[in-house]
Design an enzyme around this catalytic site. Structure first.
Site, PDB file in Angstrom:
ATOM      1  N   ASP A  67       4.280  33.784   7.751  1.00  0.00           N
ATOM      2  CA  ASP A  67       3.369  34.915   7.956  1.00  0.00           C
ATOM      3  C   ASP A  67       3.481  35.484   9.363  1.00  0.00           C
ATOM      4  O   ASP A  67       4.139  34.912  10.240  1.00  0.00           O
ATOM      5  CB  ASP A  67       1.914  34.495   7.650  1.00  0.00           C
ATOM      6  CG  ASP A  67       1.537  33.145   8.270  1.00  0.00           C
ATOM      7  OD1 ASP A  67       2.253  32.672   9.172  1.00  0.00           O
ATOM      8  OD2 ASP A  67       0.528  32.569   7.844  1.00  0.00           O
ATOM      9  N   HIS A 138      -6.928  27.647   3.333  1.00  0.00           N
ATOM     10  CA  HIS A 138      -5.791  28.543   3.091  1.00  0.00           C
ATOM     11  C   HIS A 138      -4.453  27.867   3.400  1.00  0.00           C
ATOM     12  O   HIS A 138      -4.372  26.960   4.223  1.00  0.00           O
ATOM     13  CB  HIS A 138      -5.930  29.862   3.875  1.00  0.00           C
ATOM     14  CG  HIS A 138      -5.729  29.780   5.359  1.00  0.00           C
ATOM     15  ND1 HIS A 138      -6.234  30.725   6.221  1.00  0.00           N
ATOM     16  CD2 HIS A 138      -5.087  28.885   6.144  1.00  0.00           C
ATOM     17  CE1 HIS A 138      -5.899  30.417   7.452  1.00  0.00           C
ATOM     18  NE2 HIS A 138      -5.202  29.300   7.444  1.00  0.00           N
TER      19      HIS A 138
END
Ligand code: PGA
Length: 260
Positions: A67, A138
């Protein structure tokens, strides 16, 4: 899932590094999925040490990062581009053209996300994906309620993640609100996965990941569906696990176990 509980952060980092070494020994041109954050720092330090002391070779390795924050240039000190170069890439012999990190500054996010997925496929898929976990459960920036079959896309960060990551920025308002992230579905396609977690602050998320139901409220729980995931944690991160004795028992008995 194989749950490996180590006494402290140093030991968990070494155990994780040994798994990377095993993958590279079996396949010198492996594709590694890389993670940022505080948790994998010890792993990266150990890999750099092995590169220097034992010639661990990254020259044929390809990497894909999970990410990146939207709106931070690659040279911004809080960008994940910068993090990876400072903590890992600049210390080993990886080829710059083999490094892939999502762009936080593309003008066309949907096209970039589609390209990133395609690039992973063209490189033969990810052999070993390294993961941390957020205190909200997450993996990458797949925040609670993310689709468990999602692919690379733009996500809005949760309040919890913004609070957690504010420690790296001067002001909370400087933390980007958006990120580009591999999806849960992208991660589940990796051949092997290792999830690392350290400290009491991760204990609840780890217990829900391993022992809770599979739910998009804890996107890491989707790893229960994966066939080859190792969860490597320290004592503190293991402190809320109900079946801890069982995991320790399995790990201690592993050297004698029948080979599968
Ligand atoms: P941390 O972040 O390693 O800095 O705790 C983990 C994550 O948010 O995935």
């Amino acid at each position: 899932m194989e749950v490996i509980i180590q006494k402290d952060y140093e030991q968990l980092s070494k155990t994780a590094a040994n798994i990377v070494v095993e993958v590279l020994n079996a396949k010198p041109n492996a594709v590694l999925g890389m993670a940022t954050g505080s948790t994998p720092l010890g792993l990266y330090q150990e890999l750099v040490r092995l590169f220097k002391a034992e010639q661990l070779d990254f020259s044929h390795v390809t990497t894909f990062n999970l990410d990146e924050y939207v709106g931070l240039a690659p040279n911004h000190p809080q960008s994940y581009h910068y993090f990876m170069h400072e903590h890992f890439f600049k210390h080993v012999n990886i080829s710059p053209e083999n490094i892939n990190i999502p762009s936080g500054s593309t003008s066309n996010y949907p096209a970039f996300c589609a390209w990133y997925e395609q690039r992973i496929a063209e490189c033969g898929g990810i052999d070993l994906q390294i993961l941390g976990i957020g205190s909200d459960g997450h993996i990458a920036f797949n925040e609670p309620t993310s689709s468990l079959s999602s692919s690379t896309r733009l996500k809005t960060l949760s309040k919890q993640t913004i609070d957690d990551n504010a420690r790296f920025f001067e002001n909370r308002k400087d933390v980007p609100i958006y990120a580009i992230t591999m999806g849960v579905g992208t991660i589940l396609e990796a051949r092997k996965i290792m999830l690392l977690a350290s400290g009491k602050g991760k204990a609840k998320a780890i217990a829900r990941t391993i022992e809770g139901p599979i739910t998009s409220m804890i996107t890491a729980s989707a790893l229960q569906l994966h066939r080859d995931t190792k969860v490597i944690i320290d004592d503190a991160a293991a402190s809320e696990l109900e079946m801890r004795d069982y995991y320790d028992f399995i790990y201690a008995a592993k050297p004698q176990a029948p080979q599968t």
